[in-house]
Design a protein around this motif. Sequence first.
Motif, PDB file in Angstrom:
ATOM      1  N   MET A  23      20.315  -1.994  24.316  1.00  0.00           N
ATOM      2  CA  MET A  23      20.397  -1.826  25.766  1.00  0.00           C
ATOM      3  C   MET A  23      20.260  -3.171  26.463  1.00  0.00           C
ATOM      4  O   MET A  23      19.647  -4.103  25.934  1.00  0.00           O
ATOM      5  N   PRO A  24      20.802  -3.291  27.682  1.00  0.00           N
ATOM      6  CA  PRO A  24      20.596  -4.520  28.461  1.00  0.00           C
ATOM      7  C   PRO A  24      19.111  -4.727  28.761  1.00  0.00           C
ATOM      8  O   PRO A  24      18.323  -3.776  28.746  1.00  0.00           O
ATOM      9  N   HIS A  25      18.745  -5.948  29.069  1.00  0.00           N
ATOM     10  CA  HIS A  25      17.328  -6.253  29.310  1.00  0.00           C
ATOM     11  C   HIS A  25      16.787  -5.541  30.548  1.00  0.00           C
ATOM     12  O   HIS A  25      15.584  -5.323  30.649  1.00  0.00           O
ATOM     13  N   ASP A  26      17.658  -5.175  31.477  1.00  0.00           N
ATOM     14  CA  ASP A  26      17.203  -4.436  32.656  1.00  0.00           C
ATOM     15  C   ASP A  26      16.706  -3.048  32.279  1.00  0.00           C
ATOM     16  O   ASP A  26      15.914  -2.453  32.984  1.00  0.00           O
ATOM     17  N   TRP A  27      17.208  -2.522  31.172  1.00  0.00           N
ATOM     18  CA  TRP A  27      16.884  -1.163  30.748  1.00  0.00           C
ATOM     19  C   TRP A  27      15.850  -1.147  29.634  1.00  0.00           C
ATOM     20  O   TRP A  27      15.713  -0.151  28.932  1.00  0.00           O
ATOM     21  N   ALA A  28      15.124  -2.207  29.447  1.00  0.00           N
ATOM     22  CA  ALA A  28      14.177  -2.311  28.340  1.00  0.00           C
ATOM     23  C   ALA A  28      13.162  -1.176  28.405  1.00  0.00           C
ATOM     24  O   ALA A  28      12.507  -0.957  29.417  1.00  0.00           O
ATOM     25  N   GLY A  29      13.052  -0.430  27.321  1.00  0.00           N
ATOM     26  CA  GLY A  29      12.110   0.674  27.245  1.00  0.00           C
ATOM     27  C   GLY A  29      12.620   1.982  27.804  1.00  0.00           C
ATOM     28  O   GLY A  29      12.066   3.038  27.524  1.00  0.00           O
ATOM     29  N   PHE A  30      13.674   1.929  28.586  1.00  0.00           N
ATOM     30  CA  PHE A  30      14.179   3.143  29.222  1.00  0.00           C
ATOM     31  C   PHE A  30      14.909   4.039  28.234  1.00  0.00           C
ATOM     32  O   PHE A  30      14.923   5.255  28.384  1.00  0.00           O
ATOM     33  N   SER A  31      15.493   3.435  27.202  1.00  0.00           N
ATOM     34  CA  SER A  31      16.213   4.243  26.214  1.00  0.00           C
ATOM     35  C   SER A  31      15.257   5.150  25.449  1.00  0.00           C
ATOM     36  O   SER A  31      15.632   6.242  25.026  1.00  0.00           O
ATOM     37  N   VAL A  32      14.013   4.728  25.270  1.00  0.00           N
ATOM     38  CA  VAL A  32      13.028   5.570  24.587  1.00  0.00           C
ATOM     39  C   VAL A  32      12.802   6.841  25.388  1.00  0.00           C
ATOM     40  O   VAL A  32      12.778   7.949  24.842  1.00  0.00           O
ATOM     41  N   VAL A  33      12.667   6.707  26.691  1.00  0.00           N
ATOM     42  CA  VAL A  33      12.456   7.868  27.558  1.00  0.00           C
ATOM     43  C   VAL A  33      13.685   8.773  27.533  1.00  0.00           C
ATOM     44  O   VAL A  33      13.568   9.994  27.392  1.00  0.00           O
ATOM     45  N   ILE A  34      14.850   8.186  27.643  1.00  0.00           N
ATOM     46  CA  ILE A  34      16.088   8.971  27.672  1.00  0.00           C
ATOM     47  C   ILE A  34      16.243   9.770  26.382  1.00  0.00           C
ATOM     48  O   ILE A  34      16.492  10.979  26.404  1.00  0.00           O
ATOM     49  N   PHE A  35      16.079   9.123  25.253  1.00  0.00           N
ATOM     50  CA  PHE A  35      16.286   9.806  23.981  1.00  0.00           C
ATOM     51  C   PHE A  35      15.172  10.797  23.670  1.00  0.00           C
ATOM     52  O   PHE A  35      15.404  11.808  22.998  1.00  0.00           O
TER      53      PHE A  35
END
Length: 121
Positions: free
Chosen positions: A83-95
């Motif tokens: 993921m882009p650095h702006d979205w750091a950590g957000f993919s964990v929440v999404i998945f």
Amino acid sequence: MEGWLIPLVAIVCAVGLPVVLLMILVVRTTRTKHEERMAMIEKGIVLEEPERKVNKFNALRNGLLMIGLALGAIGGIYLDDTMPHDWAGFSVVIFTVLGGGIAYLAYFFIVLKMLEKEKEQ
């Protein structure tokens, strides 16, 4: 010195106000139901409690949900680097949320098949 007052009032209003309103709603609803039942009892009308269906598949639902959340979190952790650095950590929440949703769908279809088998027998 008053710089802390604005965030404090915002937090109290954003969290405290809905909680207080929910409590008032629950108390009023419970009181209204109680008064309605008491009036019916005074008139000699007694209603039976509706039967509550017991969910036989609670353990299955909870197990699938925990597995789905865990697999989603693991997938989010592994895909976090892509993921882009702006979205750091957000993919964990999404998945994680996606894994929970998939688990609930799996639970629904499994229980649907189990109930169909019970009706056939």
